[in-house]
Design a protein around this motif. Structure first.
Motif, short mmCIF file in Angstrom:
data_model
loop_
_atom_site.label_atom_id
_atom_site.label_comp_id
_atom_site.label_asym_id
_atom_site.label_seq_id
_atom_site.Cartn_x
_atom_site.Cartn_y
_atom_site.Cartn_z
N ARG A 21 -12.61 7.58 -4.99
CA ARG A 21 -11.68 6.53 -4.54
C ARG A 21 -10.23 6.84 -4.89
NH1 ARG A 21 -11.08 2.03 -2.28
NH2 ARG A 21 -13.30 1.73 -1.90
N THR A 22 -9.96 7.35 -6.07
CA THR A 22 -8.57 7.58 -6.48
C THR A 22 -8.16 9.06 -6.41
OG1 THR A 22 -9.20 7.74 -8.81
CG2 THR A 22 -8.57 5.56 -7.99
N ARG B 253 -8.02 1.54 -0.05
CA ARG B 253 -8.40 2.75 0.68
C ARG B 253 -9.70 2.51 1.44
NH1 ARG B 253 -8.75 8.57 -2.37
NH2 ARG B 253 -8.47 9.87 -0.52
N SER C 144 -17.28 1.31 -6.91
CA SER C 144 -16.20 1.53 -7.89
C SER C 144 -15.93 0.24 -8.63
CB SER C 144 -14.91 1.96 -7.19
OG SER C 144 -15.03 3.20 -6.58
N CYS D 294 0.82 -1.22 0.00
CA CYS D 294 0.00 0.00 0.00
C CYS D 294 0.85 1.27 0.00
CB CYS D 294 -0.95 0.01 1.19
SG CYS D 294 -2.35 -1.11 0.98
N PRO E 256 0.65 2.67 -5.94
CA PRO E 256 -0.54 3.51 -5.86
C PRO E 256 -1.85 2.77 -6.17
CG PRO E 256 1.20 4.64 -7.05
CD PRO E 256 1.67 3.24 -6.82
N THR E 257 -1.83 1.85 -7.10
CA THR E 257 -3.06 1.12 -7.44
C THR E 257 -3.54 0.30 -6.26
OG1 THR E 257 -2.43 1.04 -9.76
CG2 THR E 257 -4.10 -0.53 -9.03
N ARG F 93 -2.80 0.87 -3.13
CA ARG F 93 -3.21 1.84 -2.11
C ARG F 93 -4.64 2.31 -2.36
NH1 ARG F 93 0.80 5.55 -2.35
NH2 ARG F 93 -0.23 6.57 -4.09
N ASP F 94 -4.96 2.62 -3.61
CA ASP F 94 -6.32 3.09 -3.93
C ASP F 94 -7.36 1.99 -3.75
OD1 ASP F 94 -5.37 5.62 -4.47
OD2 ASP F 94 -5.32 5.33 -6.65
N HIS G 293 -6.73 12.17 -4.55
CA HIS G 293 -5.90 12.45 -3.38
C HIS G 293 -5.79 13.95 -3.14
CE1 HIS G 293 -4.81 8.28 -2.77
NE2 HIS G 293 -4.79 8.20 -4.10
N SER H 47 -17.50 2.77 -2.41
CA SER H 47 -16.80 4.05 -2.50
C SER H 47 -17.82 5.16 -2.26
CB SER H 47 -16.14 4.19 -3.87
OG SER H 47 -15.30 5.34 -3.91
N ILE I 186 -12.65 7.73 2.33
CA ILE I 186 -13.20 8.33 1.10
C ILE I 186 -14.37 9.23 1.44
CG2 ILE I 186 -14.24 7.83 -1.14
CD1 ILE I 186 -12.74 5.08 -0.99
#
Length: 132
Positions: free
Chosen positions: A114-115, A23, A56, A12, A16-17, A19-20, A117, A70, A28
């Motif tokens: 969701r993605t 999440r 999502s 994570c 990044p993928t 981590r998202d 930041h 999400s 969120i």
């Protein structure tokens, strides 16, 4: 990149993928609440802006139909549901210098968080589009 998978406890932090996808839903939603506060002062042009739970889609390939919970900023017409007004609004978001792509679902223009930041570009684009 494959070496990163040798230490799954750090995925994570390093991918990044992942981590998202991992999440937490409450994180969120908290982001969505902060964004809504920033959008409250904007003109609405007859649209209603709210936070809505969504699913999502993870992606395609091996998991084309998998969905995870999400939250999204949802824009709908204050008056009668109007897919034409929502489609036009979606086009306005796409035509901005920094295009924002949402999806239309049941007469709502949805921006899945969701993605996301850094919310400021989304807030700035809302301000630009709603002031037209």
């Amino acid at each position: 990149v494959l070496k990163l998978y040798q230490t799954p406890e750090t995925l994570c932090d390093t991918l990044p993928t992942i981590r998202d996808l991992a999440r937490p839903e409450n994180a969120i939603k908290a982001l969505g609440d902060r964004i809504l506060k920033k959008l409250e002062s904007l003109p609405t042009r007859g649209f209603k802006i709210e936070l809505m739970p969504v699913k999502s889609q993870i992606g395609s390939g091996a998991l084309p139909v998998e969905r995870i919970p999400s939250w999204a900023i949802a824009v709908s017409s204050r008056d009668t549901p109007s897919s034409g007004a929502i489609m036009s609004l979606a086009a306005e978001f796409r035509q901005q210098p920094r295009p924002i792509i949402g999806r239309i679902y049941q007469d709502h223009l949805l921006f899945d968080l969701r993605t996301l930041h850094d919310p400021q570009p989304l807030v700035d684009t809302f301000a630009s589009v709603l002031s037209l």
